[in-house]
Design a protein around this motif. Structure first.
Motif, mmCIF file in Angstrom:
data_model
loop_
_atom_site.group_PDB
_atom_site.id
_atom_site.type_symbol
_atom_site.label_atom_id
_atom_site.label_comp_id
_atom_site.label_asym_id
_atom_site.label_seq_id
_atom_site.Cartn_x
_atom_site.Cartn_y
_atom_site.Cartn_z
ATOM 1 N N PRO A 176 1.130 -1.068 -0.078
ATOM 2 C CA PRO A 176 -0.010 -0.362 0.183
ATOM 3 C C PRO A 176 1.010 0.828 0.110
ATOM 4 O O PRO A 176 2.388 1.596 0.737
ATOM 5 N N PRO A 177 0.342 2.638 -0.479
ATOM 6 C CA PRO A 177 1.137 3.171 -0.270
ATOM 7 C C PRO A 177 1.304 4.050 0.736
ATOM 8 O O PRO A 177 0.914 4.041 1.945
ATOM 9 N N ASN A 178 2.377 5.071 1.134
ATOM 10 C CA ASN A 178 2.718 5.906 1.980
ATOM 11 C C ASN A 178 3.076 4.761 3.470
ATOM 12 O O ASN A 178 2.857 4.737 4.495
ATOM 13 N N LEU A 179 3.688 3.726 2.790
ATOM 14 C CA LEU A 179 4.741 2.802 4.038
ATOM 15 C C LEU A 179 6.090 3.005 4.559
ATOM 16 O O LEU A 179 6.530 3.092 3.165
ATOM 17 N N ARG A 180 6.671 2.743 5.882
ATOM 18 C CA ARG A 180 8.134 2.791 5.373
ATOM 19 C C ARG A 180 8.883 1.583 6.328
ATOM 20 O O ARG A 180 7.724 1.321 7.607
ATOM 21 N N PRO A 181 9.466 1.118 6.216
ATOM 22 C CA PRO A 181 10.109 -0.067 6.873
ATOM 23 C C PRO A 181 10.202 0.095 8.287
ATOM 24 O O PRO A 181 10.836 0.911 8.417
ATOM 25 N N THR A 182 10.273 -0.883 9.117
ATOM 26 C CA THR A 182 10.100 -0.375 10.435
ATOM 27 C C THR A 182 11.160 -1.854 10.947
ATOM 28 O O THR A 182 11.663 -1.559 12.078
ATOM 29 N N PHE A 183 10.997 -3.093 10.254
ATOM 30 C CA PHE A 183 11.854 -4.239 10.932
ATOM 31 C C PHE A 183 11.993 -4.801 9.982
ATOM 32 O O PHE A 183 12.017 -5.229 8.390
ATOM 33 N N ASP A 184 13.608 -5.589 9.473
ATOM 34 C CA ASP A 184 13.408 -6.870 8.201
ATOM 35 C C ASP A 184 14.391 -7.959 9.060
ATOM 36 O O ASP A 184 15.165 -7.164 10.215
ATOM 37 N N LEU A 185 14.591 -9.092 8.535
ATOM 38 C CA LEU A 185 15.421 -9.757 9.977
ATOM 39 C C LEU A 185 16.632 -9.531 10.137
ATOM 40 O O LEU A 185 17.825 -9.180 10.846
ATOM 41 N N ASP A 186 17.850 -9.012 8.899
ATOM 42 C CA ASP A 186 19.347 -8.556 8.618
ATOM 43 C C ASP A 186 19.381 -6.471 8.664
ATOM 44 O O ASP A 186 20.134 -6.196 9.129
ATOM 45 N N GLY A 187 18.025 -6.193 9.430
ATOM 46 C CA GLY A 187 17.584 -4.892 9.891
ATOM 47 C C GLY A 187 17.535 -3.588 8.254
ATOM 48 O O GLY A 187 17.268 -4.168 7.769
ATOM 49 N N THR A 188 17.045 -3.010 8.727
ATOM 50 C CA THR A 188 16.551 -1.801 7.845
ATOM 51 C C THR A 188 17.745 -1.245 7.015
ATOM 52 O O THR A 188 16.919 0.397 6.827
ATOM 53 N N ASN A 189 18.663 -1.404 7.381
ATOM 54 C CA ASN A 189 20.152 -0.456 6.873
ATOM 55 C C ASN A 189 19.293 -1.137 5.722
ATOM 56 O O ASN A 189 20.346 -0.429 4.309
ATOM 57 N N THR A 190 19.311 -2.393 5.005
ATOM 58 C CA THR A 190 18.645 -3.058 3.206
ATOM 59 C C THR A 190 16.901 -3.020 3.259
ATOM 60 O O THR A 190 16.987 -4.290 3.658
ATOM 61 N N ALA A 232 11.265 -14.738 8.879
ATOM 62 C CA ALA A 232 11.638 -13.799 8.419
ATOM 63 C C ALA A 232 10.751 -12.741 8.509
ATOM 64 O O ALA A 232 10.182 -12.726 6.836
ATOM 65 N N ASN A 233 10.967 -11.806 9.055
ATOM 66 C CA ASN A 233 9.988 -10.714 8.916
ATOM 67 C C ASN A 233 10.060 -9.569 8.325
ATOM 68 O O ASN A 233 11.064 -9.503 8.643
ATOM 69 N N PHE A 234 8.884 -9.400 7.487
ATOM 70 C CA PHE A 234 9.081 -7.236 7.051
ATOM 71 C C PHE A 234 7.936 -6.671 8.631
ATOM 72 O O PHE A 234 7.570 -7.399 8.287
ATOM 73 N N GLY A 235 8.686 -5.627 9.085
ATOM 74 C CA GLY A 235 7.639 -4.732 9.433
ATOM 75 C C GLY A 235 7.605 -3.679 8.622
ATOM 76 O O GLY A 235 8.701 -2.673 8.285
ATOM 77 N N TYR A 236 6.075 -2.719 8.357
ATOM 78 C CA TYR A 236 6.450 -1.759 8.064
ATOM 79 C C TYR A 236 4.810 -0.544 9.299
ATOM 80 O O TYR A 236 4.210 -0.900 9.052
ATOM 81 N N GLN A 237 4.965 1.060 8.638
ATOM 82 C CA GLN A 237 4.566 0.883 9.144
ATOM 83 C C GLN A 237 4.188 2.740 8.108
ATOM 84 O O GLN A 237 4.578 2.992 7.693
ATOM 85 N N GLY A 238 2.680 2.643 8.017
ATOM 86 C CA GLY A 238 2.162 3.819 7.362
ATOM 87 C C GLY A 238 3.143 5.228 7.754
ATOM 88 O O GLY A 238 3.106 5.171 8.622
ATOM 89 N N ARG A 239 2.823 5.845 6.054
ATOM 90 C CA ARG A 239 3.655 7.225 6.513
ATOM 91 C C ARG A 239 3.028 8.184 6.195
ATOM 92 O O ARG A 239 1.909 8.804 5.316
ATOM 93 N N ALA A 240 3.098 9.215 7.277
ATOM 94 C CA ALA A 240 1.691 10.028 7.561
ATOM 95 C C ALA A 240 2.574 11.912 7.031
ATOM 96 O O ALA A 240 3.580 11.720 7.154
ATOM 97 N N SER A 241 1.726 12.543 6.647
ATOM 98 C CA SER A 241 1.327 13.663 7.354
ATOM 99 C C SER A 241 0.547 15.134 7.536
ATOM 100 O O SER A 241 -0.575 14.008 7.828
ATOM 101 N N LEU A 242 1.151 15.515 8.047
ATOM 102 C CA LEU A 242 -0.089 16.344 8.796
ATOM 103 C C LEU A 242 -0.504 17.793 7.976
ATOM 104 O O LEU A 242 0.553 18.415 9.172
ATOM 105 N N ALA A 243 -0.941 18.212 8.518
ATOM 106 C CA ALA A 243 -1.375 20.170 8.462
ATOM 107 C C ALA A 243 -2.530 20.972 8.942
ATOM 108 O O ALA A 243 -3.680 19.565 9.656
#
Length: 300
Positions: A29-43, A60-71
């Motif tokens: 989905p759009p506007n997600l940012r990575p928060t976790f993967d098994l060998d780190g989010t540097n990759t 072998a998990n991957f984590g994502y969180q919604g990326r948002a803006s506020l105005a």
């Protein structure tokens, strides 16, 4: 392969080897940012996994969180006018804090914050702080805030008649040592706004009256101190002596009044009462004894 409805995925029948597991960004989905993967989010979106013979890797998990803006916009609660220079602090669901300042139109905007419940605080010197807890969703979000000015409003009255005193001078020295000078209106009222919270000094004066000083503490929002009462100065308006009888008339002050006589010069002088206290603005006494000075004193 595509992940299941619970986000899980499985690759089977793999031989011992080193594998790279990648997430197809176009499938997210759009506007997600990575928060976790098994060998780190540097990759981000990619994990390298060494699989041994007969080994099962289940993390072998991957984590994502919604990326948002506020105005939004910060405005005065009473007038609706924008407040420029207000400080807006946003603490997102990832506990990251960002601080910004409203522009000339009272607007603010912040990007790249985490989805979830955030805390938004708007503040400005002279106003009560406003706090909100919006649920931020991925994408664009809006939030307007209003600030209530710290005000001090009161009335100045005559201590004797309780009538309003028009044209009294009111001086407010706030906790930042800024001086605000006001004049009471036809109803004896005054008001000052945008005062910083903290101790203040309120000084009131008017022609023909004794002054008064108080020390209100300004708290967020409206502040209404008790009425300031000024006592009119005592002034003789007439005095006559006939056949040893003294008639004295005066204005000002607050009853009861005591007519007093001083027969000697200071410092040995002692004021002695002439007759009983009165509540009106005149009294009659019979003179006796040596010459001296006469005064009227408020005894309350």
């Amino acid at each position: 392969l595509a992940s299941g409805t619970d986000g899980s995925f499985t690759f089977g029948y793999l031989v011992a080897n080193t594998y790279r597991v990648a997430v197809d960004l176009l499938s997210l989905p759009p506007n997600l940012r990575p928060t976790f993967d098994l060998d780190g989010t540097n990759t981000p979106n990619l994990a390298t996994i060494a699989l041994g013979a007969g080994q099962n890797v289940t993390n072998a998990n991957f984590g994502y969180q919604g990326r948002a803006s506020l105005a939004g916009r910060v405005a005065d609660a009473s007038t609706g006018r924008p407040i420029a220079g207000a400080t807006v602090t946003v603490v997102d669901s990832a506990n990251l804090t960002k601080t910004l300042t409203t522009d000339a139109s009272g607007s603010y905007a912040i990007t790249n914050i985490a989805a979830g419940v955030a805390t938004v605080i708007a503040s400005q010197c002279g106003c009560a702080t406003a706090t909100a807890s919006p649920n931020i969703v991925a994408g664009a979000n809006s939030l307007d805030l209003v600030l209530t000015a710290n005000t001090l409003a009161g009335v100045v009255t005559d201590a004797s008649t309780s009538l309003p005193i028009v044209g009294a001078t009111v001086v407010v020295t706030d906790s930042s040592n800024v001086v605000h000078t006001l004049t009471t209106d036809a109803a004896g009222q005054y008001g000052v706004t945008n005062l910083p919270s903290g101790p203040a000094v309120l000084t009131v004066s008017a022609t023909g009256y004794t002054g008064a000083t108080s020390h209100p503490t300004i708290t967020p929002g409206p502040n209404t101190p008790p009425p300031t009462t000024l006592m009119a100065m005592l002034r003789f308006t007439a005095s006559t002596v006939s056949n040893g009888v003294l008639v004295v008339t005066w204005t000002g002050g607050k009853p009861p009044y005591q007519l007093e006589k001083q027969s000697a010069l200071p410092p040995a002088a002692q004021w002695q009462p002439l007759g009983a206290p009165v509540t009106g603005n005149s009294t009659t006494v019979t003179l006796a004894g040596p010459a001296g000075f006469i005064r009227v004193r408020c005894t309350n």
